[in-house]
Design a protein around this motif. Structure first.
Motif, mmCIF file in Angstrom:
data_model
loop_
_atom_site.group_PDB
_atom_site.id
_atom_site.type_symbol
_atom_site.label_atom_id
_atom_site.label_comp_id
_atom_site.label_asym_id
_atom_site.label_seq_id
_atom_site.Cartn_x
_atom_site.Cartn_y
_atom_site.Cartn_z
ATOM 1 N N VAL A 1 0.824 -1.220 0.000
ATOM 2 C CA VAL A 1 0.000 0.000 0.000
ATOM 3 C C VAL A 1 0.861 1.275 0.000
ATOM 4 N N LEU A 2 2.113 1.151 0.457
ATOM 5 C CA LEU A 2 2.985 2.337 0.505
ATOM 6 C C LEU A 2 3.917 2.416 -0.709
ATOM 7 N N ASP A 3 3.814 1.436 -1.604
ATOM 8 C CA ASP A 3 4.686 1.438 -2.785
ATOM 9 C C ASP A 3 4.446 2.705 -3.614
ATOM 10 N N GLY A 4 5.518 3.217 -4.170
ATOM 11 C CA GLY A 4 5.377 4.375 -5.061
ATOM 12 C C GLY A 4 5.437 5.711 -4.354
ATOM 13 N N ALA A 5 5.601 5.680 -3.015
ATOM 14 C CA ALA A 5 5.767 6.955 -2.302
ATOM 15 C C ALA A 5 7.121 7.568 -2.673
ATOM 16 N N ALA A 6 7.283 8.850 -2.380
ATOM 17 C CA ALA A 6 8.523 9.555 -2.736
ATOM 18 C C ALA A 6 9.694 9.008 -1.903
ATOM 19 N N ASP A 7 10.904 9.187 -2.410
ATOM 20 C CA ASP A 7 12.094 8.772 -1.652
ATOM 21 C C ASP A 7 12.086 9.447 -0.287
ATOM 22 N N GLY A 8 12.414 8.674 0.745
ATOM 23 C CA GLY A 8 12.530 9.251 2.087
ATOM 24 C C GLY A 8 11.194 9.639 2.711
ATOM 25 N N PHE A 9 10.087 9.058 2.208
ATOM 26 C CA PHE A 9 8.765 9.439 2.727
ATOM 27 C C PHE A 9 8.602 9.029 4.185
ATOM 28 N N ALA A 10 7.742 9.760 4.879
ATOM 29 C CA ALA A 10 7.426 9.466 6.278
ATOM 30 C C ALA A 10 5.988 8.983 6.364
ATOM 31 N N VAL A 11 5.723 8.087 7.312
ATOM 32 C CA VAL A 11 4.362 7.589 7.541
ATOM 33 C C VAL A 11 3.905 8.036 8.923
ATOM 34 N N ILE A 12 2.781 8.725 8.970
ATOM 35 C CA ILE A 12 2.180 9.097 10.254
ATOM 36 C C ILE A 12 1.146 8.036 10.611
ATOM 37 N N ASP A 13 1.270 7.502 11.817
ATOM 38 C CA ASP A 13 0.299 6.530 12.334
ATOM 39 C C ASP A 13 -0.492 7.214 13.450
ATOM 40 N N THR A 14 -1.807 7.352 13.237
ATOM 41 C CA THR A 14 -2.649 8.013 14.248
ATOM 42 C C THR A 14 -3.371 6.995 15.134
ATOM 43 N N GLY A 15 -3.047 5.711 14.955
ATOM 44 C CA GLY A 15 -3.885 4.641 15.492
ATOM 45 C C GLY A 15 -3.843 4.464 17.006
ATOM 46 N N ASN A 16 -4.934 3.910 17.517
ATOM 47 C CA ASN A 16 -5.057 3.523 18.921
ATOM 48 C C ASN A 16 -5.691 2.153 18.982
ATOM 49 N N TYR A 17 -5.311 1.406 20.007
ATOM 50 C CA TYR A 17 -5.886 0.076 20.215
ATOM 51 C C TYR A 17 -6.962 0.147 21.287
ATOM 52 N N TYR A 18 -8.185 -0.151 20.876
ATOM 53 C CA TYR A 18 -9.299 -0.298 21.815
ATOM 54 C C TYR A 18 -9.845 -1.713 21.627
ATOM 55 N N PRO A 19 -9.544 -2.638 22.568
ATOM 56 C CA PRO A 19 -9.989 -4.019 22.376
ATOM 57 C C PRO A 19 -11.483 -4.136 22.159
ATOM 58 N N GLN A 20 -12.250 -3.228 22.765
ATOM 59 C CA GLN A 20 -13.718 -3.278 22.599
ATOM 60 C C GLN A 20 -14.085 -3.038 21.129
ATOM 61 N N ARG A 21 -13.315 -2.233 20.443
ATOM 62 C CA ARG A 21 -13.574 -1.917 19.037
ATOM 63 C C ARG A 21 -12.794 -2.833 18.091
ATOM 64 N N ASP A 22 -11.533 -3.093 18.463
ATOM 65 C CA ASP A 22 -10.598 -3.745 17.539
ATOM 66 C C ASP A 22 -10.498 -5.253 17.739
ATOM 67 N N GLY A 23 -11.137 -5.776 18.812
ATOM 68 C CA GLY A 23 -10.923 -7.182 19.146
ATOM 69 C C GLY A 23 -9.570 -7.319 19.836
ATOM 70 N N ARG A 24 -9.355 -8.465 20.439
ATOM 71 C CA ARG A 24 -8.093 -8.644 21.178
ATOM 72 C C ARG A 24 -6.946 -8.875 20.193
ATOM 73 N N ILE A 25 -5.893 -8.077 20.325
ATOM 74 C CA ILE A 25 -4.744 -8.211 19.424
ATOM 75 C C ILE A 25 -3.583 -8.776 20.242
ATOM 76 N N ALA A 26 -3.263 -10.055 20.003
ATOM 77 C CA ALA A 26 -2.246 -10.741 20.806
ATOM 78 C C ALA A 26 -0.867 -10.097 20.627
ATOM 79 N N GLY A 27 -0.576 -9.641 19.427
ATOM 80 C CA GLY A 27 0.736 -9.032 19.160
ATOM 81 C C GLY A 27 1.002 -7.817 20.027
#
Ligand SMILES: NC(=O)c1ccc[n+]([C@@H]2O[C@H](COP(=O)([O-])OP(=O)(O)OC[C@H]3O[C@@H](n4cnc5c(N)ncnc54)[C@H](OP(=O)(O)O)[C@@H]3O)[C@@H](O)[C@H]2O)c1
Length: 219
Positions: free
Chosen positions: A77-103
């Motif tokens: 999904v990130l293929d083709g981005a510019a050289d040296g691109f940065a990725v911002i992750d805004t995510g939060n884990y809420y088990p009630q919403r996301d299910g239990r994530i063992a990782g």
């Protein structure tokens, strides 16, 4: 700057509004396809694209989908981005919403380290504890009294600097909250999460955080 936004909900929509207002060239994607983003495109001038194309040519890609949907993002999904691109992750884990994530819960990864594993690219964690509406309502010019500060975590110094510069342009001070292994300091349930404070208050709140995940945020 060319910016790709993956996720057009509360956060993705408001970042699209502000970044286009600042003159950036924004491509935005959701899961249902660009034909469902015409209203946002007409409002902002952003280009709605299929998710596979959102990162194309982008210097910064924002990933702002619910955590449980991160594994659904197409591989490359990130293929083709510019050289040296940065990725911002805004995510939060809420088990009630996301299910239990063992990782996250059993293997001791921070939420962003887990996301990074799925994306196959380092991320910079930002905006995760910021109310979406504040992106529209609480920006202030640099040096203005009461300017809000946001914590920013990441391992790649150049990417973090790029993201901090963008947040400054968006009207927020930033506090370097360390690397991605330290980013539990800004996860849900911590003192800085949802805090509306300046650099000093955010710095103090980060220092007070506990690595223990609160019981109500465990799956
Ligand atoms: N809301 C807040 O105030 C806030 C604040 C800070 C951080 N966050 C965090 O930021 C993340 C996003 O929150 P949000 O409130 O903006 O979410 P949201 O309003 O539920 O929007 C989620 C967006 O992600 C898109 N999406 C889901 N799966 C996708 C996929 N496989 N490919 C492409 N797009 C996909 C959705 O598209 P469709 O609608 O087409 O499915 C939707 O546009 C969450 O982790 C949240 O915890 C939220």
């Amino acid at each position: 700057m060319k910016i790709g936004i993956i996720g057009a909900g509360n956060i993705g929509g408001n970042l699209t509004r502000r970044l286009t207002a600042l003159g950036h060239d924004v491509s935005v994607a959701n899961s249902r396809g660009p034909q469902t983003l015409t209203a946002l495109a007409e409002e902002t001038g952003a280009t709605p694209v299929p998710v596979e194309e959102a990162a194309r040519g982008a210097e910064i890609v924002v990933v702002t989908v619910p955590l449980k949907r991160v594994p659904d993002l197409p591989s490359g999904v990130l293929d083709g981005a510019a050289d040296g691109f940065a990725v911002i992750d805004t995510g939060n884990y809420y088990p009630q919403r996301d299910g239990r994530i063992a990782g996250i819960e059993d293997e001791g990864r921070t939420e962003s380290r887990w996301t990074e594993g799925h994306l196959g690219h380092p991320v910079v964690k930002a905006f995760n504890g910021t109310y979406a509406q504040d992106i529209l309502d609480r920006h202030r010019p640099a040096g203005a009294p009461g300017r809000q500060a946001l914590p920013v975590a990441g391992d790649d110094a150049a990417a973090k600097a790029k993201v901090r510069a963008l947040l400054d342009e968006l009207g927020f001070d930033t506090v370097d909250s360390g690397g991605i292994d330290d980013s539990w300091r800004q996860q849900p349930g911590t003192p800085v999460y949802g805090l509306r404070a300046g650099v000093e208050g955010v710095t103090e709140a980060l220092a007070k955080a506990s690595p223990e995940r609160p019981a109500d945020l465990r799956g």
